[in-house]
Design an enzyme around this catalytic site. Sequence first.
Site, PDB file in Angstrom:
ATOM      1  N   GLU A   2      -0.532  12.368  -0.933  1.00 46.84           N
ATOM      2  CA  GLU A   2       0.414  11.483  -1.626  1.00 46.84           C
ATOM      3  C   GLU A   2       0.631  11.873  -3.084  1.00 46.84           C
ATOM      4  OE1 GLU A   2       0.841   7.134   0.390  1.00 46.84           O
ATOM      5  OE2 GLU A   2      -0.443   7.218  -1.425  1.00 46.84           O
TER       6      GLU A   2
ATOM      7  N   HIS B  74     -16.035  23.401  17.583  1.00 48.34           N
ATOM      8  CA  HIS B  74     -15.833  23.636  19.045  1.00 48.34           C
ATOM      9  C   HIS B  74     -14.357  23.314  19.461  1.00 48.34           C
ATOM     10  CE1 HIS B  74     -20.110  24.380  20.191  1.00 48.34           C
ATOM     11  NE2 HIS B  74     -20.115  23.736  18.762  1.00 48.34           N
TER      12      HIS B  74
ATOM     13  N   LYS C 181       9.926   3.216   5.931  1.00 47.80           N
ATOM     14  CA  LYS C 181      10.169   1.650   5.752  1.00 47.80           C
ATOM     15  C   LYS C 181      11.505   1.079   5.929  1.00 47.80           C
ATOM     16  CE  LYS C 181       6.147   1.419   2.741  1.00 47.80           C
ATOM     17  NZ  LYS C 181       5.651   1.061   1.469  1.00 47.80           N
TER      18      LYS C 181
HETATM   19  O1  PA5 Z   1      -1.507   4.934  -2.602  1.00 48.58           O
HETATM   20  C1  PA5 Z   1      -0.712   4.209  -2.469  1.00 48.58           C
HETATM   21  O2  PA5 Z   1       0.002   3.511  -3.187  1.00 48.58           O
HETATM   22  C2  PA5 Z   1      -0.393   3.575  -0.891  1.00 48.58           C
HETATM   23  O3  PA5 Z   1      -1.169   4.336  -0.002  1.00 48.58           O
HETATM   24  C3  PA5 Z   1      -0.611   2.229  -0.720  1.00 48.58           C
HETATM   25  O4  PA5 Z   1      -2.062   2.021  -1.310  1.00 48.58           O
HETATM   26  C4  PA5 Z   1      -0.526   1.556   0.584  1.00 48.58           C
HETATM   27  O5  PA5 Z   1       0.983   1.821   0.733  1.00 48.58           O
HETATM   28  C5  PA5 Z   1      -0.623  -0.034   0.548  1.00 48.58           C
HETATM   29  O6  PA5 Z   1       0.119  -0.606  -0.420  1.00 48.58           O
HETATM   30  P1  PA5 Z   1      -0.250  -2.031  -0.838  1.00 48.58           P
HETATM   31  O7  PA5 Z   1      -1.470  -2.173  -1.582  1.00 48.58           O
HETATM   32  O8  PA5 Z   1       1.066  -2.518  -1.574  1.00 48.58           O
HETATM   33  O9  PA5 Z   1      -0.273  -2.875   0.417  1.00 48.58           O
END
Ligand code: PA5
Length: 445
Positions: free
Chosen positions: A287, A308, A422
């Site tokens: 990310e 494996h 989303k």
């Molecule tokens: O790193 C990030 O920002 C995402 O992976 C969020 O942690 C994830 O989408 C969960 O979001 P939230 O804590 O708002 O539910």
Amino acid sequence: MISLNIEKTFGFISKEKVSAYDAEVKAAQEMLEKGTGKGNDFLGWLHLPSFISKEHLAELNATAKVLRDNCEVVIIAGIGGSYLGARAVIEALSNSFTWLQDKKTAPVMIYAGHNISEDYLYELTEYLKDKKFGVINISKSGTTTETALAFRLLKKQCEDQRGKETAKQVIVAVTDAKKGAARVTADKEGYKTFIIPDNVGGRFSVLTPVGLLPIAVAGFDIEQLVAGAADMEKACGADVPFAENPAAIYAATRNELYRNGKKIEILVNFCPKLHYVSEWWKQLYGESEGKDNKGIFPASVDFSTDLHSMGQWIQEGERSIFETVISLDKVDHKLEVPFDEANLDGLNFLAGKRVDEVNKMAELGTQLAHVDGGVPNMRIVLPSLNEYNIGGLLYFFEKACGISGYLLGVNPFNQPGVEAYKKNMFALLDKPGYEEESKAIRAKL
Ligand code: PA5
């Protein structure tokens, strides 16, 4: 404390080229320290370990005790950065068969809100039917569909089984100070809450209550975890010379490999307890760096299991990969291979040896084979699996990720790409406010 060895990358990139990153890394460190780089409103993680107070840890431990005293099972509802860090630490430190043990020293920890599988949620609600359970609802935005949906089910079931008053004692929210549905619900119901700081993004939040509360509930020492992270914060500080700074060297080496055509980094372990550390690491780097059509693809394998399966690809597939091995130095237990008179399995050459010695030779043999096969190899030595060392490992990866993202030239602290699915999902589900998108997406079908 962990140590890093990059010797086995030098057949592929040069030591001099890696050392020459000194100035670039210094600039990246300065951007982090002074907040002059992209994403500078999300730098709260940088000095978090050294700022965590004893009082804060005591408050987390007190809430953890309430859950431990009143629950046989605790569900961690969260996804991505709001769940992976806790799971990584808990699984790394837990007995592999903890849920089967008769004498439980901590509640069984279960994860939900990280998928939308009806079968998963149905089977979870069935399992919980005769259990005294509590929930930690973790969401920074407070509006994440996966987590909110699971929490709606769990809240109702907890209230139905334990009564509204008891449910209030065993449901805890970790969320934003003011915004989001999770905050609204928690305030209305009177749940105990912990705040996720505004300036700490999900994937950098393991040392906030997001990670610390579940880890404490599972019975682990969060003071030691934070102490390990704080010592690593010093060891990777902007004032530590490049050649002695593990985060700087790791960030520089992986970027030099990337610039030389190595587009995929595989994080390797030889200990199944580290599986979720790899999952956490994949999110952190994927990310943070995968944007602007750039970024090393972070992959992971568990060896020797995956030798494996993926072992073939790694040994002889396209030469676009490098490996980073988390090498566990000391295991917790001792188990020797027994001698067998008949030796039908032909294993007497191992008799009297520790199982770990066999594993270590598998590790060394794999490293040599993969390097011979054209795969550069870095090694992170983790002295043993305890809170202190894991805390250090987590912070090391976070710091290196911040530096590495700036070396790559991206904003390591945003994730605009995760919104696309989303938007489509909400349009397809006719969420109010998505009328135009619904029309447009249906026209495409
Ligand atoms: O790193 C990030 O920002 C995402 O992976 C969020 O942690 C994830 O989408 C969960 O979001 P939230 O804590 O708002 O539910």
